[in-house]
Design a protein around this motif. Structure first.
Motif, PDB file in Angstrom:
ATOM      1  N   SER A  53      -7.952 -18.774  18.218  1.00 52.19           N
ATOM      2  CA  SER A  53      -8.713 -17.675  18.825  1.00 52.19           C
ATOM      3  C   SER A  53      -7.800 -16.533  19.267  1.00 52.19           C
ATOM      4  CB  SER A  53      -9.561 -18.181  19.996  1.00 52.19           C
ATOM      5  OG  SER A  53      -8.753 -18.668  21.045  1.00 52.19           O
ATOM      6  N   LYS A  54      -6.614 -16.855  19.757  1.00 50.21           N
ATOM      7  CA  LYS A  54      -5.685 -15.820  20.222  1.00 50.21           C
ATOM      8  C   LYS A  54      -4.992 -15.083  19.076  1.00 50.21           C
ATOM      9  CE  LYS A  54      -4.756 -18.041  24.612  1.00 50.21           C
ATOM     10  NZ  LYS A  54      -3.921 -19.040  25.273  1.00 50.21           N
ATOM     11  N   SER A  55      -4.823 -15.748  17.935  1.00 44.26           N
ATOM     12  CA  SER A  55      -4.085 -15.118  16.825  1.00 44.26           C
ATOM     13  C   SER A  55      -4.967 -14.868  15.607  1.00 44.26           C
ATOM     14  CB  SER A  55      -2.874 -15.977  16.454  1.00 44.26           C
ATOM     15  OG  SER A  55      -3.268 -17.291  16.133  1.00 44.26           O
ATOM     16  N   LYS A  56      -6.272 -14.752  15.829  1.00 46.99           N
ATOM     17  CA  LYS A  56      -7.236 -14.596  14.738  1.00 46.99           C
ATOM     18  C   LYS A  56      -6.906 -13.416  13.825  1.00 46.99           C
ATOM     19  CE  LYS A  56     -11.628 -13.260  15.281  1.00 46.99           C
ATOM     20  NZ  LYS A  56     -13.046 -13.229  15.607  1.00 46.99           N
ATOM     21  N   ASP A  57      -6.600 -12.264  14.399  1.00 44.54           N
ATOM     22  CA  ASP A  57      -6.319 -11.077  13.578  1.00 44.54           C
ATOM     23  C   ASP A  57      -5.074 -11.276  12.719  1.00 44.54           C
ATOM     24  OD1 ASP A  57      -8.554  -9.853  14.648  1.00 44.54           O
ATOM     25  OD2 ASP A  57      -7.418  -8.698  16.129  1.00 44.54           O
ATOM     26  N   VAL A  87      -3.643 -22.323   8.564  1.00 43.53           N
ATOM     27  CA  VAL A  87      -2.525 -21.374   8.623  1.00 43.53           C
ATOM     28  C   VAL A  87      -1.866 -21.445   9.997  1.00 43.53           C
ATOM     29  CG1 VAL A  87      -1.876 -18.926   8.526  1.00 43.53           C
ATOM     30  CG2 VAL A  87      -3.429 -19.873   6.810  1.00 43.53           C
ATOM     31  N   PHE A  88      -2.673 -21.560  11.035  1.00 44.22           N
ATOM     32  CA  PHE A  88      -2.109 -21.716  12.378  1.00 44.22           C
ATOM     33  C   PHE A  88      -1.230 -22.964  12.440  1.00 44.22           C
ATOM     34  CE2 PHE A  88      -2.173 -23.542  16.626  1.00 44.22           C
ATOM     35  CZ  PHE A  88      -1.612 -22.509  17.353  1.00 44.22           C
ATOM     36  N   GLU A  89      -1.725 -24.072  11.916  1.00 43.31           N
ATOM     37  CA  GLU A  89      -0.938 -25.312  11.918  1.00 43.31           C
ATOM     38  C   GLU A  89       0.359 -25.136  11.134  1.00 43.31           C
ATOM     39  OE1 GLU A  89      -2.634 -29.271  11.326  1.00 43.31           O
ATOM     40  OE2 GLU A  89      -4.619 -28.371  11.477  1.00 43.31           O
ATOM     41  N   LEU A  90       0.255 -24.569   9.933  1.00 43.27           N
ATOM     42  CA  LEU A  90       1.441 -24.391   9.090  1.00 43.27           C
ATOM     43  C   LEU A  90       2.530 -23.584   9.798  1.00 43.27           C
ATOM     44  CD1 LEU A  90      -0.080 -23.599   5.571  1.00 43.27           C
ATOM     45  CD2 LEU A  90       1.356 -25.568   6.154  1.00 43.27           C
ATOM     46  N   LEU A  91       2.129 -22.523  10.459  1.00 42.70           N
ATOM     47  CA  LEU A  91       3.104 -21.590  11.020  1.00 42.70           C
ATOM     48  C   LEU A  91       3.529 -21.914  12.450  1.00 42.70           C
ATOM     49  CD1 LEU A  91       1.692 -18.221   9.637  1.00 42.70           C
ATOM     50  CD2 LEU A  91       3.452 -19.704   8.650  1.00 42.70           C
TER      51      LEU A  91
END
Length: 144
Positions: A53-57, A87-91
């Motif tokens: 939610s915080k890094s959606k953009d 993508v969040f998990e990967l990064l």
């Protein structure tokens, strides 16, 4: 505890939050976690939900670059949410091997997405992995 179930709860929470934007994210998450409280990893759900939610953009930009022929607003909401989580998990999550993050996303897209979702998700995540491979590998080698 079941991480697959925890990812499903995060997916359900983020999907509902986006679909019903007026809803409070913490209320949605609390309700969804309460349903499976004894079977899920609450901290993992929290990490995924708050991180996405915080890094959606930022996540959407990465997804857009990996699939330029599919603008993010044309990707189904469920596929978009699955991709954002993966993508969040990967990064960001060094304790999760890239192969696991990708495989889990493909499984979620098979369970909840459309007929071609799993192929699309797999292709996009393969592209993201190749682009960020050095960062992902070094992230996994760092110690806490």
């Amino acid at each position: 505890m079941n991480r697959h179930l925890s990812r499903m709860i995060a997916l359900q929470t983020l999907y509902e939050w986006e679909f019903r934007a007026e809803s409070e994210l913490s209320e949605i998450k609390g309700r969804n976690v309460a349903e499976y409280e004894d079977k899920c990893e609450k901290e993992f759900v929290e990490t995924l939900v708050s991180g996405v939610s915080k890094s959606k953009d930022e996540l959407d930009l990465i997804i857009n670059e990996a699939a330029p022929e599919w603008p993010i607003d044309q990707v189904s909401l469920i596929d978009r949410t699955v991709l954002r989580i993966a993508v969040f998990e990967l990064l960001n999550l060094k304790d999760i091997p890239p192969k696991v993050a990708i495989n889990e996303a493909v499984e979620l897209s098979k369970e909840f997405g459309g007929e071609n979702s799993s192929k699309f998700v797999n292709g996009v995540l393969g592209t993201v992995y190749k682009k960020f491979e050095k960062e992902i590998i070094s992230k996994g080698q760092q110690t806490s």
